[in-house]
Design a protein around this motif. Structure first.
Motif, mmCIF file in Angstrom:
data_model
loop_
_atom_site.group_PDB
_atom_site.id
_atom_site.type_symbol
_atom_site.label_atom_id
_atom_site.label_comp_id
_atom_site.label_asym_id
_atom_site.label_seq_id
_atom_site.Cartn_x
_atom_site.Cartn_y
_atom_site.Cartn_z
ATOM 1 N N GLY A 114 7.415 -4.771 6.995
ATOM 2 C CA GLY A 114 8.408 -3.889 6.828
ATOM 3 C C GLY A 114 8.926 -3.434 7.726
ATOM 4 N N MET A 176 10.930 -1.062 2.724
ATOM 5 C CA MET A 176 9.666 -2.689 3.088
ATOM 6 C C MET A 176 9.912 -2.976 1.541
ATOM 7 N N SER A 177 10.114 -4.397 1.833
ATOM 8 C CA SER A 177 10.263 -5.498 1.090
ATOM 9 C C SER A 177 9.984 -6.775 1.484
ATOM 10 N N TYR A 181 1.879 -2.868 -4.778
ATOM 11 C CA TYR A 181 1.982 -1.512 -4.737
ATOM 12 C C TYR A 181 0.341 -1.596 -3.732
ATOM 13 N N HIS A 197 12.051 1.360 -1.128
ATOM 14 C CA HIS A 197 10.303 0.281 -1.979
ATOM 15 C C HIS A 197 11.300 -0.385 -2.628
ATOM 16 N N ALA A 220 6.612 2.366 -6.707
ATOM 17 C CA ALA A 220 7.320 2.829 -5.280
ATOM 18 C C ALA A 220 7.267 4.521 -5.360
#
Ligand SMILES: [Zn+2]
Length: 270
Positions: A114, A176-177, A181, A197, A220
């Motif tokens: 990320g 963030m991809s 989790y 996210h 997320a």
């Protein structure tokens, strides 16, 4: 630009985003839906005849694979395509006068990071009424902006807080991809102004999310809440769902400030 999925350049054209301002492309990982837009984008950029450099921030493998494609299909670009090789670890990968970009390793099916984009602290604002009153000479102004006190010729000190006002807050964005989790992610991200996210699934498919290296909207939202983010941007939806609004609904049960991602969405970070 963060990631460059197929059709990215068409999206840029529809939104009338200026191609000439694109100088850095940050790739989270080497899955097709995050990189297949690059050759087409480079081809279109080449038609524009712009000079300068474009830097692609990617892993060693990305440099190897993309170089092979560019060397064949994008030979005659009027700009240089440069690579900044990054690793799936926590690091500062770019620092300019006004901005820092750092990576955080994510948990996906391949190496993934990320990115956190943080503006450097802005300078303090001069209170000109007060600087005039205290007869601060003009050459001192830059030091005042940086937080220095003013010392009069007789040795008395006028504190900086009297002469300046607080700076404009610095902005931050975290992307963030793709990732499963990660509760520990919140602390690494910190209280950003906006957190993207991924929300591939809803809780009804939570059992599927982790093994596939993805998250649910609820997860997320937990990261956004625990990071102290101001707002959460959802996205990367599984095509099994027909109604995108369900992602915002599920996330907002945990975290109130949810923005539902859709094409063409523009967000003012301030
Ligand atoms: Zn992926």
């Amino acid at each position: 630009m963060v990631d460059c999925g197929e059709g990215a350049q068409l999206g840029m054209m529809r939104q009338r985003l200026p191609f000439t301002r694109l100088r850095h492309i940050f790739l989270t990982h080497l899955h097709g839906d995050h990189v297949f837009g690059l050759p087409g984008l480079m081809g279109t950029l080449a038609l524009g005849g712009n000079g300068g450099d474009i830097t692609i921030h990617t892993f060693e493998e990305g440099k190897k694979q993309l170089s092979a494609i560019f060397n064949y299909f994008n030979r005659d670009t009027p700009f240089d395509i440069k690579f900044n090789v990054i690793k799936p670890e926590e690091a500062v990968i770019l620092e300019t006068k006004s901005l820092t970009v750092r990576t955080i390793p994510l948990k996906h099916r391949v190496d993934t990071v990320g990115f956190v984009f943080e503006e450097k602290p802005n300078l303090r604002h001069i209170n000109s009424e007060m600087t005039k009153f205290h007869e601060v000479p003009h050459y001192m102004m830059n030091s005042l902006k940086e937080g220095m006190d003013f010392i009069r010729p007789d040795g008395t000190v006028v504190p900086n807080s009297v002469l300046t006002n607080d700076p404009t807050p610095s902005l931050s964005y975290a992307h963030m991809s793709d990732t499963m989790y990660m509760p520990e992610l919140a602390e690494k991200i910190g209280p950003v102004d906006l957190l993207f996210h991924e929300t591939t699934y809803l809780e009804d498919h939570a059992a599927m999310a982790a093994p596939r290296g993805h998250s649910t909207a609820r997860q997320a939202a937990m990261v956004a809440r625990d990071a102290g983010a101001k707002r959460l941007l959802t996205g990367h939806y599984s095509s099994r769902y027909n109604d995108d609004s369900l992602f915002a609904k599920e996330a907002s049960e945990i975290f109130p400030n949810v923005i539902l991602n859709k094409e063409g969405l523009k967000i003012d970070l301030g």
